[in-house]
Design an enzyme around this catalytic site. Structure first.
Site, PDB file in Angstrom:
ATOM      1  N   HIS A 183       0.561  -1.568  -0.500  1.00 50.20           N
ATOM      2  CA  HIS A 183      -0.323   0.424  -0.150  1.00 50.20           C
ATOM      3  C   HIS A 183       1.030   1.475  -0.100  1.00 50.20           C
ATOM      4  O   HIS A 183       1.659   1.393   0.834  1.00 50.20           O
ATOM      5  CB  HIS A 183      -0.824  -0.069   1.701  1.00 50.20           C
ATOM      6  CG  HIS A 183      -1.755  -0.475   0.983  1.00 50.20           C
ATOM      7  ND1 HIS A 183      -2.632  -1.991   2.140  1.00 50.20           N
ATOM      8  CD2 HIS A 183      -2.416  -1.320  -0.435  1.00 50.20           C
ATOM      9  CE1 HIS A 183      -3.256  -2.132   1.853  1.00 50.20           C
ATOM     10  NE2 HIS A 183      -3.670  -2.357   0.598  1.00 50.20           N
ATOM     11  N   GLU A 186       1.526   4.042   3.428  1.00 51.02           N
ATOM     12  CA  GLU A 186       1.803   3.327   4.490  1.00 51.02           C
ATOM     13  C   GLU A 186       4.206   3.591   4.484  1.00 51.02           C
ATOM     14  O   GLU A 186       4.182   2.365   4.215  1.00 51.02           O
ATOM     15  CB  GLU A 186       1.602   1.695   4.953  1.00 51.02           C
ATOM     16  CG  GLU A 186       0.349   2.064   4.305  1.00 51.02           C
ATOM     17  CD  GLU A 186      -0.990   0.741   4.311  1.00 51.02           C
ATOM     18  OE1 GLU A 186       0.331  -0.182   4.471  1.00 51.02           O
ATOM     19  OE2 GLU A 186      -1.986   0.706   4.167  1.00 51.02           O
ATOM     20  N   ARG A 239      -3.420   4.577  -2.105  1.00 52.01           N
ATOM     21  CA  ARG A 239      -2.762   4.149  -1.395  1.00 52.01           C
ATOM     22  C   ARG A 239      -2.969   2.592  -3.522  1.00 52.01           C
ATOM     23  O   ARG A 239      -1.905   1.780  -2.531  1.00 52.01           O
ATOM     24  CB  ARG A 239      -3.742   3.607  -0.763  1.00 52.01           C
ATOM     25  CG  ARG A 239      -4.164   1.797  -0.734  1.00 52.01           C
ATOM     26  CD  ARG A 239      -5.650   1.506  -0.278  1.00 52.01           C
ATOM     27  NE  ARG A 239      -6.631   0.513   0.485  1.00 52.01           N
ATOM     28  CZ  ARG A 239      -6.092  -0.373   1.460  1.00 52.01           C
ATOM     29  NH1 ARG A 239      -5.671  -0.103   2.561  1.00 52.01           N
ATOM     30  NH2 ARG A 239      -7.335  -2.087   0.959  1.00 52.01           N
ATOM     31  N   HIS A 310       2.620  -3.547   6.779  1.00 54.20           N
ATOM     32  CA  HIS A 310       1.003  -2.192   6.774  1.00 54.20           C
ATOM     33  C   HIS A 310       0.904  -1.463   7.396  1.00 54.20           C
ATOM     34  O   HIS A 310       1.251  -1.405   9.045  1.00 54.20           O
ATOM     35  CB  HIS A 310      -0.097  -3.030   6.971  1.00 54.20           C
ATOM     36  CG  HIS A 310      -0.327  -3.830   5.173  1.00 54.20           C
ATOM     37  ND1 HIS A 310      -0.709  -3.363   4.205  1.00 54.20           N
ATOM     38  CD2 HIS A 310       0.228  -5.399   5.015  1.00 54.20           C
ATOM     39  CE1 HIS A 310      -1.152  -4.486   3.659  1.00 54.20           C
ATOM     40  NE2 HIS A 310      -0.449  -4.926   3.876  1.00 54.20           N
ATOM     41  N   GLU A 386       0.403  -4.422  10.966  1.00 57.00           N
ATOM     42  CA  GLU A 386      -0.397  -2.962  10.891  1.00 57.00           C
ATOM     43  C   GLU A 386       0.044  -2.826  11.811  1.00 57.00           C
ATOM     44  O   GLU A 386      -0.309  -2.729  13.556  1.00 57.00           O
ATOM     45  CB  GLU A 386      -1.798  -3.143  10.962  1.00 57.00           C
ATOM     46  CG  GLU A 386      -3.100  -3.289   9.578  1.00 57.00           C
ATOM     47  CD  GLU A 386      -3.434  -3.221   8.764  1.00 57.00           C
ATOM     48  OE1 GLU A 386      -2.409  -2.148   8.436  1.00 57.00           O
ATOM     49  OE2 GLU A 386      -3.700  -3.737   8.098  1.00 57.00           O
TER      50      GLU A 386
END
Ligand SMILES: [Zn+2]
Length: 429
Positions: A183, A186, A239, A310, A386
């Protein structure tokens, strides 16, 4: 149930100057997309009807952008032009909103300023662009020629090489694959991945030497190279990939919904080319993802653990993403391994809390992700990780947090790998 709309909304009307010249909700200046007075709200809700009402707003892509979606709250970026509509819908949904970020452009400006002030040498006190990361990677490969090897995953839609590094100190090590920056926005993921590579090669700490020398590391710091370049040059919050659509003027696909694994099942992605989670016209439509599947597929027998970096939310997400009705047969082991990571990070002075479960269980169904595909290909320990934070700075995490985030990811991975070893997942295949 509370009937409450916080009056924080009103504070934003004071900033509506930029809105009068905005086009399609996003003001453009100097070729860069700007987010002047775009605000991010945390919205708490109690039931699925409220959630559906609020998510209807996201279909108006130019005014609302979904940043985080969980069973208790969503985070929504709202254009200054759409505040009254947002307020009306909050009342309709009987939901509570709290402002997280009053002006997204301020955060972006602070980040740009921090990057401009820094020295020219590579480090982790600011974010670097793709050219800087690749030049640094070349330096690393030249400095450690005996234990590193560069590899190319394949080419992006715009013709860039997707590069990676293998670190191997000896034969017959179990393998760990790290995918990062799939992404584009990020940025903390590639900053962390490069810091991690540097630690594996240069640290003298016994635990890190053990981690480095007794495992083979395959690390792709920036998978979505086109999108990443676009975030540096045009739109900080991009993104997706950059391949145009044949059926829409909207560009790009969510690469982490594009793998051929339960693709588009259970509402785990969108079929709308303008949506942030657009799955693409078919599985592996994105050259980056097709290349990644072929590369990872070619070495899968050497890979015991797969991690996809992420941000944001502080979560470890294991398979499956597409359904919470079914769990992998080694789900209990994956929870033990995730707990080891979370406990190790939680014990650090930063006190950062990570939660963990399957993606579909802890969030909502998300289909076609890399970690599900890796699991399907026989890599039995496979997570989406994440990173920080939980919305305070979200995708625009200030550079002062790069090293703290990277330090806790390193400590987490040491614990994760240790637990994998205890449970027998590092035996050679
Ligand atoms: Zn992501």
């Amino acid at each position: 149930m509370q009937f409450c709309v916080l009056i924080t909304l009103l504070t934003c009307f004071a900033f509506s100057r930029g809105a009068s010249v905005a086009q399609e909700g996003i003001e453009k200046q100097d070729e860069r997309v700007r987010y002047d007075n775009y605000a991010v709200y945390k919205i708490n809700y109690d039931n699925s009807i409220q959630r559906q009402l609020l998510l209807q707003l996201v279909k108006r892509h130019e005014s609302f952008s979904l940043w985080h979606d969980s069973p208790t709250e969503i985070h929504l970026m709202v254009s200054p032009l759409a505040l009254s509509e947002f307020e009306r819908n909050l009342i309709r949904a009987n939901a509570t909103a709290e402002i997280f970020l009053a002006n997204v452009q301020n955060l972006i400006d602070n980040e740009t300023e921090a990057n401009a002030k820094a020295t020219s040498s590579f480090g982790w006190t600011r974010y670097h662009n793709l050219a800087e990361i690749e030049a640094w990677l070349d330096d690393i490969l030249a400095t450690y020629p005996d234990v590193t090897e560069g590899f190319v995953v394949g080419k992006s839609y715009e013709g860039r090489n997707i590069r990676g590094i293998k670190i191997s100190y000896k034969a017959d090590n179990p393998g760990v694959f790290i995918e990062s920056n799939i992404h584009a926005r990020e940025w903390i993921t590639s900053a962390t991945a490069t810091w991690f590579i540097n630690e594996l090669l240069s640290s003298t700490d016994d635990l890190i030497r053990d981690l480095a020398e007794n495992h083979d590391w395959y690390i792709v710091p920036v998978l979505n190279v086109d999108g990443f370049v676009y975030t540096h040059e045009k739109d900080r919050l991009w993104r997706k990939t950059r391949q145009p659509s044949s059926i829409s003027s909207c560009v790009g696909v969510d690469p982490n919904r594009n793998y051929d694994v339960h693709w588009m099942e259970n509402g785990g992605a969108s079929d709308d080319p303008c949506a942030l989670d657009y799955a693409g016209p078919h599985p592996f439509s994105e050259p980056e993802i097709k290349a990644m599947s072929e590369y990872l597929g070619s070495i899968k027998d050497k890979v015991n653990v797969f991690l996809a970096f992420h941000s944001y939310a502080q979560l470890l997400l294991s398979p499956y993403g597409h359904t919470a009705e079914k769990f992998p047969d080694n789900f209990d082991d994956m929870m033990k391994v995730a707990k080891a990571y979370a406990d190790a990070v939680g014990a650090m002075p930063y006190g950062t809390i990570y939660n963990y479960s399957s993606a579909a269980d802890i969030l909502y169904p998300a289909s076609g992700a890399t970690n599900d595909w890796a699991y399907q290909e026989g890599i039995r320990i496979s997570y989406t990780v994440e990173f920080r934070d939980r919305g305070r700075f979200a995708f625009v995490l200030p550079p002062a947090f790069i090293i703290p985030n990277a330090e806790e990811v390193l400590i987490g991975i040491i614990a994760l790998i240790d637990e994998c070893k205890k449970l027998g997942y590092l035996n050679l295949k």
